[in-house]
Design a protein around this motif. Structure first.
Motif, short mmCIF file in Angstrom:
data_model
loop_
_atom_site.label_atom_id
_atom_site.label_comp_id
_atom_site.label_asym_id
_atom_site.label_seq_id
_atom_site.Cartn_x
_atom_site.Cartn_y
_atom_site.Cartn_z
N PRO A 1 0.81 -1.23 0.00
CA PRO A 1 0.00 0.00 0.00
C PRO A 1 0.84 1.27 0.00
O PRO A 1 0.35 2.34 -0.38
CB PRO A 1 -0.83 -0.11 1.29
CG PRO A 1 -0.26 -1.24 2.07
CD PRO A 1 0.53 -2.11 1.14
N GLY A 2 2.10 1.16 0.41
CA GLY A 2 2.96 2.36 0.45
C GLY A 2 3.62 2.67 -0.89
O GLY A 2 4.44 3.58 -1.00
N ASN A 3 3.28 1.92 -1.93
CA ASN A 3 3.93 2.13 -3.25
C ASN A 3 3.66 3.51 -3.81
O ASN A 3 2.57 4.04 -3.61
CB ASN A 3 3.40 1.09 -4.24
CG ASN A 3 4.15 -0.23 -4.14
OD1 ASN A 3 5.16 -0.33 -3.47
ND2 ASN A 3 3.63 -1.25 -4.81
N PRO A 4 4.58 4.06 -4.60
CA PRO A 4 5.94 3.56 -4.80
C PRO A 4 6.78 3.83 -3.55
O PRO A 4 6.62 4.86 -2.91
CB PRO A 4 6.44 4.36 -6.00
CG PRO A 4 5.63 5.62 -6.00
CD PRO A 4 4.31 5.29 -5.39
N ILE A 5 7.70 2.92 -3.25
CA ILE A 5 8.43 3.06 -1.98
C ILE A 5 9.66 3.97 -2.12
O ILE A 5 10.19 4.44 -1.12
CB ILE A 5 8.82 1.69 -1.39
CG1 ILE A 5 9.66 0.88 -2.39
CG2 ILE A 5 7.60 0.91 -0.96
CD1 ILE A 5 10.41 -0.27 -1.72
N LEU A 6 10.14 4.17 -3.32
CA LEU A 6 11.29 5.09 -3.54
C LEU A 6 11.08 5.84 -4.86
O LEU A 6 10.75 5.21 -5.88
CB LEU A 6 12.61 4.32 -3.62
CG LEU A 6 13.25 3.89 -2.30
CD1 LEU A 6 14.40 2.91 -2.56
CD2 LEU A 6 13.77 5.09 -1.51
N THR A 7 11.30 7.15 -4.81
CA THR A 7 11.22 7.94 -6.05
C THR A 7 12.42 8.89 -6.08
O THR A 7 13.16 9.01 -5.08
CB THR A 7 9.93 8.79 -6.12
OG1 THR A 7 10.05 9.86 -5.19
CG2 THR A 7 8.69 7.97 -5.81
N ALA B 1 20.63 1.73 -1.44
CA ALA B 1 19.71 2.23 -0.41
C ALA B 1 19.50 1.09 0.57
O ALA B 1 19.33 -0.06 0.17
CB ALA B 1 18.39 2.64 -1.06
N ARG B 2 19.53 1.42 1.87
CA ARG B 2 19.42 0.37 2.90
C ARG B 2 18.25 0.69 3.82
O ARG B 2 18.03 1.86 4.18
CB ARG B 2 20.71 0.31 3.74
CG ARG B 2 21.94 -0.13 2.95
CD ARG B 2 23.22 0.09 3.76
NE ARG B 2 24.40 -0.43 3.08
CZ ARG B 2 25.08 0.20 2.12
NH1 ARG B 2 24.68 1.40 1.69
NH2 ARG B 2 26.15 -0.35 1.57
N SER B 3 17.53 -0.37 4.23
CA SER B 3 16.38 -0.17 5.13
C SER B 3 16.28 -1.36 6.09
O SER B 3 16.53 -2.50 5.69
CB SER B 3 15.11 -0.05 4.30
OG SER B 3 13.97 -0.40 5.03
N VAL C 1 10.91 -1.57 3.56
CA VAL C 1 9.76 -0.82 3.06
C VAL C 1 9.99 0.68 3.13
O VAL C 1 9.77 1.42 2.18
CB VAL C 1 8.48 -1.17 3.88
CG1 VAL C 1 7.31 -0.32 3.42
CG2 VAL C 1 8.15 -2.65 3.75
N ASP C 2 10.47 1.13 4.31
CA ASP C 2 10.67 2.58 4.46
C ASP C 2 11.93 2.84 5.31
O ASP C 2 12.67 1.91 5.62
CB ASP C 2 9.43 3.26 5.04
CG ASP C 2 8.95 2.58 6.33
OD1 ASP C 2 9.78 1.92 6.99
OD2 ASP C 2 7.76 2.71 6.66
N GLY C 3 12.15 4.09 5.64
CA GLY C 3 13.34 4.46 6.41
C GLY C 3 14.63 4.21 5.62
O GLY C 3 15.65 3.81 6.22
N TRP C 4 14.60 4.42 4.33
CA TRP C 4 15.77 4.11 3.48
C TRP C 4 16.92 5.08 3.75
O TRP C 4 16.73 6.30 3.78
CB TRP C 4 15.39 4.18 2.00
CG TRP C 4 14.40 3.12 1.63
CD1 TRP C 4 13.04 3.27 1.54
CD2 TRP C 4 14.67 1.74 1.33
NE1 TRP C 4 12.46 2.06 1.21
CE2 TRP C 4 13.43 1.11 1.08
CE3 TRP C 4 15.84 0.97 1.26
CZ2 TRP C 4 13.33 -0.25 0.76
CZ3 TRP C 4 15.73 -0.37 0.94
CH2 TRP C 4 14.50 -0.96 0.70
#
Ligand code: BMA
Length: 335
Positions: free
Chosen positions: A24-30, A72-74, A78-81
């Motif tokens: 549901p959080g998509n897109p997760i990185l832009t 990118a690391r998390s 999902v988040d906090g990249w």
């Protein structure tokens, strides 16, 4: 009047089971998440680091149109990249002329025998896309092997262990026969031979006619190598990138055991349908959850962002059992 039974049949015949569930959080990185100026971020390789961190090696396109790779690391994938402040792996055309127009679409394979990650990526040369390989322990320093498959070739991943003593690489050369998936073998990751046709693009009206390619690295299951591949359909309004599923023999990976007829995932969400290149879903990596069954598939959406979809390996295999067929795909007379 339509009877309820007819309605049900219609619904069943026009819908396919959602095997890959979008986060549901998509897109997760832009591109907006990037610490430096870029055009877009998409098609990322993925792996889990020893401490459980998810690492994405993202294809980043700069504002000249050339791509490099950035990590990118998390903690939760999902988040906090945490995104590297500078490019992690830049093209080096002075030493590697095949990288003159950038490096793209990495796939990551952790190889226990080498205790290293092997990254295969597209090097965009004057002759077209070729395949390059680099080794790393930490995604900070890399040992580059340079180009291992000359143009025109791409969509590559290494299998994580030797097959009968040889490393095995899946790739997609363009030949007079079309754009099919091949597998090649090497004693040392540098010299490649024993090329075998692995999976052919279909022909005619099929969703995967004429051009296919490996998507993430194959998933090893007790029943075989489970392969998500992309099929490219050329339409008057552009190309449509969708995903299909096939299973290959564990010890003879050029042998296809099952192949699904229909695609299992395609561009539907707004961020997949509208972007720099419309109608593209393009996974280059996945990670596996501790349950050993749930996979997190990271995919480029419309060449503009990175999105996440989850699937169950067991359910994918069940779907192949129900919908796949066993075809003799090896056509040695074509070689
Ligand atoms: C393919 C690759 C991918 C890209 C896709 C859609 O040929 O170049 O990197 O995402 O086209 O543009």
């Amino acid at each position: 009047m339509t009877s309820p039974e007819t309605t049900l049949v219609n619904v069943e015949s026009t819908h396919y089971p959602p095997l890959l569930l979008r986060h549901p959080g998509n897109p997760i990185l832009t591109g907006k998440d990037w610490p430096y100026s870029i055009n877009s971020v998409f098609n990322a390789g993925a792996t889990l680091l020893p401490d459980g961190t998810t690492l994405l090696l993202c294809r980043v396109e700069d504002r000249r149109g050339l791509s490099h790779l950035c990590a990118a690391r998390s903690q939760n994938g999902v988040d906090g990249w945490q995104i590297d402040r500078e490019p992690t792996l830049m093209p080096k055309p002075q030493e590697y002329p095949e990288e003159i127009w950038g490096i793209e679409d990495p796939r990551i394979t952790f190889v226990p025998e080498l205790e290293q990650y092997v990254v295969t990526y597209t090097s965009y040369s004057r002759g077209g896309p070729g395949v390059s390989l680099a080794l790393t322990k930490d995604f900070r320093s890399f040992e580059r092997y340079g180009v291992i498959m000359p143009p025109d070739d791409k969509d590559t991943a290494l299998l994580p262990r030797r097959i009968n003593g040889y490393w095995a690489l899946i790739h997609r050369p363009m030949t007079a026969l079309g754009a099919h998936m091949w597998i090649s073998y090497s004693p040392d990751l540098r010299y490649w031979g024993r090329h075998r046709l692995m999976l052919e693009a279909r022909r005619g009206a099929w969703w995967d006619a004429n051009k296919i390619g490996l998507s993430p690295p194959p998933i090893e299951t007790p029943r075989g190598w489970l392969v998500l591949y992309h099929g490219v359909r050329h339409t008057p309004s552009g190309c449509l990138y969708r995903l299909g599923l096939a299973l290959f023999d564990l010890e003879k990976p050029e042998r296809c055991l099952l192949r699904g007829d229909s695609w299992i995932f395609g561009p539907e969400a707004e961020y997949e349908c509208r972007g720099d290149v419309d109608d593209v879903v393009f996974p280059c990596g996945y990670t596996t959850n501790p349950d050993g069954d749930t996979i997190n598939i990271y995919y480029g959406a419309a060449d503009c962002s990175i999105a996440l979809a989850r699937a169950s390996v067991r359910t994918l295999l069940d779907w192949l059992d129900a919908h796949g067929s066993c075809e003799r795909r090896q056509r040695s007379e074509d070689l």
